[in-house]
Each structure stands twice: as structure tokens, then as C-alpha cells.
Design a protein around this motif. Structure first.
Motif, PDB file in Angstrom:
ATOM      1  N   SER A   1      62.753  64.018  31.154  1.00 18.62           N
ATOM      2  CA  SER A   1      62.660  63.754  29.720  1.00 18.62           C
ATOM      3  C   SER A   1      64.039  63.674  29.079  1.00 18.62           C
ATOM      4  CB  SER A   1      61.820  64.829  29.036  1.00 18.62           C
ATOM      5  OG  SER A   1      62.438  66.108  29.140  1.00 18.62           O
TER       6      SER A   1
ATOM      7  N   PHE B   1      64.817  60.465  26.809  1.00 18.66           N
ATOM      8  CA  PHE B   1      65.089  60.568  25.381  1.00 18.66           C
ATOM      9  C   PHE B   1      66.576  60.699  25.075  1.00 18.66           C
ATOM     10  CE2 PHE B   1      60.807  62.644  25.775  1.00 18.66           C
ATOM     11  CZ  PHE B   1      60.101  61.533  25.333  1.00 18.66           C
TER      12      PHE B   1
ATOM     13  N   SER C   1      68.537  55.503  27.224  1.00 16.81           N
ATOM     14  CA  SER C   1      67.100  55.436  27.501  1.00 16.81           C
ATOM     15  C   SER C   1      66.440  54.195  26.926  1.00 16.81           C
ATOM     16  CB  SER C   1      66.407  56.677  26.938  1.00 16.81           C
ATOM     17  OG  SER C   1      66.537  56.715  25.524  1.00 16.81           O
TER      18      SER C   1
ATOM     19  N   LEU D   1      62.631  52.203  27.493  1.00 18.02           N
ATOM     20  CA  LEU D   1      61.675  51.972  26.419  1.00 18.02           C
ATOM     21  C   LEU D   1      61.389  50.490  26.251  1.00 18.02           C
ATOM     22  CD1 LEU D   1      63.090  54.552  23.857  1.00 18.02           C
ATOM     23  CD2 LEU D   1      60.966  54.763  25.138  1.00 18.02           C
TER      24      LEU D   1
ATOM     25  N   LEU E   1      56.063  54.420  21.205  1.00 14.62           N
ATOM     26  CA  LEU E   1      57.326  54.034  21.823  1.00 14.62           C
ATOM     27  C   LEU E   1      58.351  53.619  20.767  1.00 14.62           C
ATOM     28  CD1 LEU E   1      56.033  52.008  24.912  1.00 14.62           C
ATOM     29  CD2 LEU E   1      56.931  54.333  24.868  1.00 14.62           C
TER      30      LEU E   1
ATOM     31  N   SER F   1      58.542  54.845  17.757  1.00 15.41           N
ATOM     32  CA  SER F   1      59.027  56.080  17.140  1.00 15.41           C
ATOM     33  C   SER F   1      60.062  56.758  18.016  1.00 15.41           C
ATOM     34  CB  SER F   1      57.857  57.035  16.882  1.00 15.41           C
ATOM     35  OG  SER F   1      56.923  56.470  15.982  1.00 15.41           O
ATOM     36  N   VAL F   2      59.845  56.728  19.346  1.00 16.35           N
ATOM     37  CA  VAL F   2      60.821  57.309  20.269  1.00 16.35           C
ATOM     38  C   VAL F   2      62.136  56.550  20.194  1.00 16.35           C
ATOM     39  CG1 VAL F   2      61.333  57.769  22.689  1.00 16.35           C
ATOM     40  CG2 VAL F   2      59.051  58.234  21.809  1.00 16.35           C
ATOM     41  N   GLN F   3      62.063  55.198  20.097  1.00 15.24           N
ATOM     42  CA  GLN F   3      63.283  54.410  19.978  1.00 15.24           C
ATOM     43  C   GLN F   3      64.055  54.772  18.711  1.00 15.24           C
ATOM     44  OE1 GLN F   3      61.511  50.459  20.373  1.00 15.24           O
ATOM     45  NE2 GLN F   3      62.577  50.170  22.339  1.00 15.24           N
TER      46      GLN F   3
ATOM     47  N   TRP G   1      63.944  57.606  17.112  1.00 18.66           N
ATOM     48  CA  TRP G   1      64.472  58.964  17.289  1.00 18.66           C
ATOM     49  C   TRP G   1      65.752  58.948  18.125  1.00 18.66           C
ATOM     50  CZ3 TRP G   1      64.365  63.721  15.528  1.00 18.66           C
ATOM     51  CH2 TRP G   1      64.764  64.776  16.350  1.00 18.66           C
ATOM     52  N   ASN G   2      65.731  58.174  19.219  1.00 18.86           N
ATOM     53  CA  ASN G   2      66.911  58.094  20.072  1.00 18.86           C
ATOM     54  C   ASN G   2      68.086  57.467  19.334  1.00 18.86           C
ATOM     55  OD1 ASN G   2      65.690  59.317  22.213  1.00 18.86           O
ATOM     56  ND2 ASN G   2      65.190  57.429  23.296  1.00 18.86           N
TER      57      ASN G   2
ATOM     58  N   THR H   1      68.527  66.486  23.526  1.00 22.66           N
ATOM     59  CA  THR H   1      67.571  65.496  23.999  1.00 22.66           C
ATOM     60  C   THR H   1      66.752  66.073  25.133  1.00 22.66           C
ATOM     61  OG1 THR H   1      69.189  64.607  25.546  1.00 22.66           O
ATOM     62  CG2 THR H   1      69.094  63.606  23.359  1.00 22.66           C
TER      63      THR H   1
END
Length: 433
Positions: free
Chosen positions: A154, A158, A162, A166, A191, A193-195, A197-198, A213
Motif C-alpha cells: 500500500s 499510495f 503510484s 492507478l 480510483l 479519489s485515490v489519485q 489524494w496522492n 503514505t
């Protein structure tokens, strides 16, 4: 009843027992030595975690950031002892018992594991080569490995760099056929939202309050060993001395029974029967002396454990004494049962030894009964040894009150009545049937 003759016979038997150095050595010194060994073997170092760490080797065939982070995390885990091993010699090291488990991280692990985190079907396969005699350790390493793999992978998923994973996952999601439109939309939103966040973390590492992270364990653990005294470490010598005492006291009863067979063959019982003594006086005096010897042995063994290994009667002293007396009577009755089981010592000894060892083994004297299968744990309550060992544990390191001794005392007395009743029913004064 002729009490003078009764006590004279009891004193005679007790003196004979303590005159026999071999008998005293067997029933006092042997359980002390073996109990000390087993106590040390099962953690007698006072809970030093260094003695319980599992020897593990990691073969990193990937050499990616994720795999190196995984190997480093395993090396720092307090439950594992990470050892270096030549990959060509790994199997031999496990087979020879030098390493318990070898973790083989395959080539491509980092890339495949991160993609698999976002529902890719190509999951990497971590191989575990293990010593099959260490089943519990394998289960523990599986759990530890799961934690560190999730944290390591992870962190890659993240962390910086990363976005390519994604983006690939987004493309795979768009190309997936037969997916429910609502599920596709929900996954795309996740996905995306993860982008975001990163991107936020990469531009401003302090944006989330300094959060790092990767996923971490969402809890911590505070361990407390529940023993007689709060915050006191478990003393494994307590169980070891209980088990070994039960074993050798029971063997003492067996030997007493075999001696009675020899006395019967020599005509001693017939001569005693010719005296103005009832059968009750003769048999009960024998039971009393054997029970007295058992209690003395138990007190001597636990006295040594107290002085040397700090094994105290942290529960009820009255309960400890009651269990000791009840088990002594059971042992004496068992000896009578052995005495009536055969005509000769030779014909009886093998069966008596097998019976004694089976009762000791299944009673939890060698290893705790909780290691047995569930069905076997229930069956062992049909044996007096299980009640005796559990009761001695309860009165020593568990620190339970007198109420916890009542059921074991009742069970042991019931076994004494059963064994004694069968023995008296089958008792013969001579070798004739």
C-alpha cells in the motif's frame, strides 16, 4: 477395627518406602529434574521473547522497493528472527531443521502486488517453505506476513510514483466487459479519489497532518497475561512440576501394586490373613501409607519448585492440600487395581506401564491439554490425571480459590472409590483364582 495394628502396618509401609533409595529417587528427584527441563523448554526464561522468535529467511527475487520494504519489516518484527540464507541451500536448511520457514518473494512481486490491490487478476504468489513439525509457527508467520505485505504494497500504491498503477487500473476498468455500470462508476470514483489524494500528498506532504503514505494497522495491542497476580509473568514451571509430579506419583502407585503381587506370590498376604486382622485393616492400611507417601512426594517436589523457581501456591492452600490428598488416595487405589490385575509381575508390568503412560500423556502432564483436538480434550476428563493436573494448575499459577478445587477433589475421590471397589471385589489372598 484394630487401630493399633492398622497404624503399625501404615508406619511399616512408610518406613519401607523411604528406605528404598531407588523409590525415593524415582518419585522425588526424577520429577524435579524433568519438571525443571520442561519448564525451561516452555518459556522458563521469564518470558524473554528472544527464546520464542521464529527463525525465518527471506529470499527476495524481485528486488523492488516493495519487496525490500517487506524484507526490512519482517526483519524488524519482534516475533521473527531473520536469517540470511543462500537461495540454493534454502530447502536443505529447512529440511535440516536450521530454519523454520523460508519466504520466497517472486520476481515481479512489487508491480503485480500493487496492481492486484486495484483488482487486477494477476496476483503474485509468495512461496513458503516450512518445517512441517512447526505448524503453529507457520500460522503465526502467515498472519505477520499479511500485515507487512499490506503495509509495504500500500505504501507503493499510495506513494510517489503510484499514478501509473492507478492509470493502468483505470484503463483496465474501462475495458472490463460485463461489469455493472453502477459498480464501474463507483470504482472509477474510488480510483479518482485515490489519485487526488496522492497528488495532494505529493505537492504538500503536510496536507494530511503529516500522515504517511500507505496503509497501517488501525489499532495497537496491549497484552496482559492473566495469572494469579496482576502484571506477574506466567511461570511455566508451575504446569511442568504439576505434570511430572502426577506422572511419577502414579508410577509409584503402579510399583506399589506390583510389589503387592510379589508379596502375594510369596505367601505374605496369607500369613497376614492368618493373624487376627480383618481384610479392611490390611487393605486400608496399605491405601493410607501409599496416599501418605504420595502427599509427601508432592509437597517435596513443589517445595523445591517454590524455593528454586518461585512456583507458589497462589490459590487456595486448603484446595492444594485437598487435591493432594484426593490424588494420593486415587494413586493408592490405582496401585490396588494393578495388584489384582494379574497373577505375576511379569504379566502385569507391561500393561500397567502402558496404562500409566497413556493416562499421563492424555491427562496433559507432558503438554497442556488445550493442544489436543477438541473431541480429545473432552474425553480426557474421563481420566484422573486430567483432573489432577488442572487442579494443581488452578491452585498454583492460576491463583483460584477453594471453590475451583471442589470438582477435581470430588472427581478424584470418585476415581479412588471406583478403582478401590474393583480392586477389593477382585482381591485374592493367594495366587489362586
Amino acid at each position: 477395627m484394630n487401630w493399633i495394628a492398622y497404624w503399625a502396618l501404615v508406619r511399616r509401609d512408610v518406613k519401607l518406602f523411604f528406605k528404598d533409595r531407588r523409590a525415593v529417587l524415582m518419585t522425588m528427584v526424577a520429577p524435579i529434574l524433568i519438571g525443571s527441563f520442561f519448564g525451561y523448554l516452555f518459556g522458563g526464561s521469564g518470558g524473554d521473547s528472544q527464546n520464542s522468535r521464529v527463525p525465518v529467511a527471506v529470499i527476495d527475487q524481485d528486488q523492488s522497493a516493495a519487496s525490500r520494504r517487506l524484507a526490512d519489516a519482517l526483519g524488524k518484527d519482534k516475533l521473527l528472527e531473520l536469517r540470511k540464507v543462500d537461495p540454493a541451500q534454502a530447502r536443505d536448511q529447512v529440511q535440516n531443521g536450521k530454519i523454520t520457514i523460508v519466504v520466497i518473494v517472486p520476481k515481479g512481486f512489487g508491480d503485480q502486488a500493487v496492481r492486484s490491490l486495484f483488482s487486477s487478476p494477476n496476483k503474485p504468489e509468495i512461496q513458503l517453505m516450512y518445517d512441517p513439525s512447526h505448524g503453529p509457527e507457520l500460522a503465526m508467520v502467515r498472519g505477520v506476513l499479511t500485515q507487512h505485505v499490506m503495509e509495504s504494497v500500500s505504501a507503493e500504491a499510495f506513494g510517489p510514483g503510484s499514478s501509473k498503477y492507478l492509470d493502468d487500473s483505470m484503463r483496465e476498468l474501462e475495458a472490463a466487459e460485463g461489469m455493472n455500470p453502477a459498480d464501474r462508476a463507483a470504482l472509477k470514483q474510488l480510483l479518482g479519489s485515490v489519485q487526488q489524494w496522492n497528488t495532494r500528498l505529493n505537492n504538500n506532504p503536510q496536507a494530511a497532518g503529516g500522515a504517511s503514505t500507505g496503509l497501517t494497522m488501525p489499532y495497537t495491542v496491549r497484552e496482559e497475561a492473566v495469572t494469579a497476580h496482576k502484571d506477574a509473568p506466567y511461570n511455566p514451571y508451575g504446569h511442568s512440576f504439576a505434570g511430572m509430579s502426577v506422572q511419577f506419583i502414579l508410577m509409584m502407585g503402579m510399583e506399589a501394586g506390583l510389589a503387592m503381587i510379589m508379596h502375594r506370590r510369596g505367601g505374605l498376604w496369607k500369613r497376614l490373613r492368618a493373624a487376627p486382622l480383618s481384610r479392611f485393616v490390611l487393605i486400608s492400611s496399605r491405601v493410607t501409607s501409599a496416599a501418605f507417601d504420595s502427599v509427601v512426594v508432592l509437597f517435596v517436589v513443589f517445595g523445591f519448585a517454590r524455593l528454586v523457581f518461585k512456583v507458589g501456591v497462589d490459590g487456595s492452600l486448603a484446595g492444594f492440600i485437598g487435591v493432594s490428598i484426593a490424588f494420593g488416595l486415587t494413586t493408592a487405589a490405582f496401585g490396588l487395581l494393578v495388584a489384582v490385575s494379574g497373577k505375576t509381575v511379569e504379566a502385569t508390568r507391561a500393561i500397567a506401564i502402558l496404562t500409566t503412560l497413556m493416562m499421563v500423556m492424555l491427562g496433559g502432564a507432558w503438554v497442556p491439554a488445550f493442544l489436543f483436538p477438541a473431541w480429545l480434550q473432552k474425553v480426557t476428563f474421563l481420566l484422573p490425571t486430567r483432573w489432577a493436573v488442572d487442579a494443581l494448575d488452578a491452585m498454583t499459577w492460576r491463583g483460584l480459590g477453594f471453590h475451583a478445587a471442589l470438582a477435581p477433589i470430588g472427581a478424584l475421590l470418585a476415581f479412588a472409590v471406583l478403582f478401590g471397589g474393583v480392586a477389593i471385589w477382585r482381591f485374592r489372598w493367594d495366587t489362586a483364582d
